[in-house]
Design a protein around this motif. Structure first.
Motif, PDB file in Angstrom:
ATOM      1  N   ASN A  84       0.816  -1.223   0.000  1.00  0.00           N
ATOM      2  CA  ASN A  84       0.000   0.000   0.000  1.00  0.00           C
ATOM      3  C   ASN A  84       0.849   1.272   0.000  1.00  0.00           C
ATOM      4  OD1 ASN A  84      -2.431  -1.535   0.151  1.00  0.00           O
ATOM      5  ND2 ASN A  84      -2.116  -1.772   2.361  1.00  0.00           N
ATOM      6  N   ILE A  85       1.899   1.286  -0.813  1.00  0.00           N
ATOM      7  CA  ILE A  85       2.796   2.433  -0.899  1.00  0.00           C
ATOM      8  C   ILE A  85       2.519   3.257  -2.156  1.00  0.00           C
ATOM      9  CG2 ILE A  85       5.207   3.171  -1.069  1.00  0.00           C
ATOM     10  CD1 ILE A  85       4.403   2.061   1.679  1.00  0.00           C
ATOM     11  N   VAL A  86       2.191   2.599  -3.264  1.00  0.00           N
ATOM     12  CA  VAL A  86       1.904   3.295  -4.515  1.00  0.00           C
ATOM     13  C   VAL A  86       0.447   3.056  -4.906  1.00  0.00           C
ATOM     14  CG1 VAL A  86       4.294   3.234  -5.319  1.00  0.00           C
ATOM     15  CG2 VAL A  86       2.775   1.319  -5.839  1.00  0.00           C
ATOM     16  N   GLY A  87       0.012   3.713  -5.960  1.00  0.00           N
ATOM     17  CA  GLY A  87      -1.383   3.596  -6.383  1.00  0.00           C
ATOM     18  C   GLY A  87      -2.242   4.682  -5.757  1.00  0.00           C
ATOM     19  N   LYS A 100      -4.764   6.715  -3.467  1.00  0.00           N
ATOM     20  CA  LYS A 100      -5.168   6.739  -2.064  1.00  0.00           C
ATOM     21  C   LYS A 100      -5.769   8.097  -1.744  1.00  0.00           C
ATOM     22  CE  LYS A 100      -3.650   6.622   2.722  1.00  0.00           C
ATOM     23  NZ  LYS A 100      -2.543   6.889   3.639  1.00  0.00           N
ATOM     24  N   GLU A 101      -7.055   8.091  -1.430  1.00  0.00           N
ATOM     25  CA  GLU A 101      -7.752   9.309  -1.016  1.00  0.00           C
ATOM     26  C   GLU A 101      -7.494  10.471  -1.973  1.00  0.00           C
ATOM     27  OE1 GLU A 101      -6.531  10.010   2.973  1.00  0.00           O
ATOM     28  OE2 GLU A 101      -7.506   8.196   3.769  1.00  0.00           O
ATOM     29  N   LEU A 129       9.441   8.764  -3.862  1.00  0.00           N
ATOM     30  CA  LEU A 129       8.001   8.607  -4.065  1.00  0.00           C
ATOM     31  C   LEU A 129       7.399   9.968  -4.378  1.00  0.00           C
ATOM     32  CD1 LEU A 129       7.262   6.256  -1.052  1.00  0.00           C
ATOM     33  CD2 LEU A 129       6.994   5.614  -3.463  1.00  0.00           C
ATOM     34  N   ARG A 130       6.370   9.942  -5.245  1.00  0.00           N
ATOM     35  CA  ARG A 130       5.616  11.156  -5.534  1.00  0.00           C
ATOM     36  C   ARG A 130       4.146  10.906  -5.249  1.00  0.00           C
ATOM     37  NH1 ARG A 130       5.479  12.354 -11.500  1.00  0.00           N
ATOM     38  NH2 ARG A 130       3.698  10.945 -11.412  1.00  0.00           N
ATOM     39  N   ALA A 131       3.533  11.811  -4.516  1.00  0.00           N
ATOM     40  CA  ALA A 131       2.090  11.768  -4.269  1.00  0.00           C
ATOM     41  C   ALA A 131       1.508  13.052  -4.833  1.00  0.00           C
ATOM     42  CB  ALA A 131       1.791  11.646  -2.781  1.00  0.00           C
ATOM     43  N   GLN A 181      10.752   5.810   9.313  1.00  0.00           N
ATOM     44  CA  GLN A 181      10.463   4.537   8.656  1.00  0.00           C
ATOM     45  C   GLN A 181       9.282   4.697   7.704  1.00  0.00           C
ATOM     46  OE1 GLN A 181       9.112   1.214  11.102  1.00  0.00           O
ATOM     47  NE2 GLN A 181      10.490  -0.139   9.982  1.00  0.00           N
ATOM     48  N   LEU A 182       9.406   4.124   6.509  1.00  0.00           N
ATOM     49  CA  LEU A 182       8.341   4.191   5.515  1.00  0.00           C
ATOM     50  C   LEU A 182       7.156   3.335   5.944  1.00  0.00           C
ATOM     51  CD1 LEU A 182       7.336   5.031   2.668  1.00  0.00           C
ATOM     52  CD2 LEU A 182       8.453   2.947   1.800  1.00  0.00           C
ATOM     53  N   THR A 183       5.960   3.945   5.926  1.00  0.00           N
ATOM     54  CA  THR A 183       4.717   3.224   6.169  1.00  0.00           C
ATOM     55  C   THR A 183       3.722   3.647   5.099  1.00  0.00           C
ATOM     56  OG1 THR A 183       3.647   4.885   7.573  1.00  0.00           O
ATOM     57  CG2 THR A 183       5.165   3.332   8.655  1.00  0.00           C
ATOM     58  N   GLU A 184       2.568   2.998   5.064  1.00  0.00           N
ATOM     59  CA  GLU A 184       1.580   3.317   4.040  1.00  0.00           C
ATOM     60  C   GLU A 184       0.968   4.705   4.243  1.00  0.00           C
ATOM     61  OE1 GLU A 184      -2.484   1.369   4.635  1.00  0.00           O
ATOM     62  OE2 GLU A 184      -1.129  -0.067   5.586  1.00  0.00           O
ATOM     63  N   ASN A 185       1.178   5.325   5.403  1.00  0.00           N
ATOM     64  CA  ASN A 185       0.644   6.657   5.669  1.00  0.00           C
ATOM     65  C   ASN A 185       1.706   7.744   5.522  1.00  0.00           C
ATOM     66  OD1 ASN A 185      -2.010   5.724   6.337  1.00  0.00           O
ATOM     67  ND2 ASN A 185      -1.233   5.089   8.340  1.00  0.00           N
TER      68      ASN A 185
END
Length: 237
Positions: free
Chosen positions: A46-49, A51-52, A67-69, A114-118
């Protein structure tokens, strides 16, 4: 000691080879990325794709994993592999200030988080705080008169940094020019986006100006005080 040197050198080269082989890649599981080396893999789900409303992708910044959001605004996160985990080092945000229409292009580095999905919440939290603080200057005068103005953002050593909005149109489009001033003169980065880079998440202090030089692939030029002094020599206008 001499007879052990070749063995020590071989061990050092082996260790460097293993470190160099560690990479971050897209995972086979949807929405995942993988930290892997020649011996193991760690999957982050649940890191890419989507989300909201954010489109999140694995990219590179200066040829290193990131990463880019993106949605209405853009957030970037530089990634650092460490042993068997992925850490976020820097969070960049390029957003519009809902309070005064200004552009907020800043970053916080040295996070070691630390990298998390949030992870996308990191940049949003910092950007919300800074939109209400040193990017909260009053722009009403520009809208009323149409006359441009410079707004002081902060200092890197002796270098003063400003956002210049030359006209009401530039403010409506959230398109400032980064201006730097030294004892010797000034420099205008014109259309180039400049990220104010802060260090220390607990007590953020301004250290660098990262200038966006390319978006695909994404490349940033890190400029320290001495770099800025070299170019801030033109007549101030």
């Amino acid at each position: 000691m001499t007879k052990y040197f070749p063995l020590l050198l071989s061990l050092l080269l082996l260790a460097c080879s293993k470190a160099a082989s560690r990479e971050i890649v897209s995972g086979q599981t949807p929405r995942s990325i993988i930290l892997r080396d020649s011996n193991s893999e760690v999957t982050y789900k649940n890191i890419v794709g989507d989300k909201e409303g954010f489109d999140r992708k694995l990219i590179t910044i200066n040829d290193s994993p990131a990463l880019r959001a993106s949605a209405r605004y853009k957030f970037y996160y530089t990634l650092t592999p460490k042993e068997n985990e992925i850490l976020i080092d820097c969070a960049y945000f390029d957003v519009r200030n809902i309070y005064n229409g200004t552009r907020v292009s800043t970053a916080i580095c040295g996070l070691n988080t630390q990298l998390t999905e949030n992870y996308d919440e990191i940049a949003q939290d910092y950007s919300n705080t800074w939109r209400e603080s040193f990017f909260s200057f009053d722009t009403k005068e520009i809208f009323e008169t149409g006359i441009g103005k410079d707004f002081f953002l902060g200092k890197i050593g002796e270098i003063e940094i400003f956002d210049r909005y030359p006209s009401a149109n530039s403010l409506e489009n959230s398109a400032p020019q980064k201006i730097i001033k030294s004892r010797s003169g000034c420099f205008n980065f014109a259309d180039a986006v400049g990220f104010l880079v802060f260090i220390n998440k607990d007590n953020p202090t301004l250290h660098y100006l990262d200038v966006l030089r390319s978006e695909d692939p994404l490349r940033l030029q890190r400029m320290q005080e001495q770099d800025l002094k070299k170019i801030a020599v033109k007549k101030c206008t």
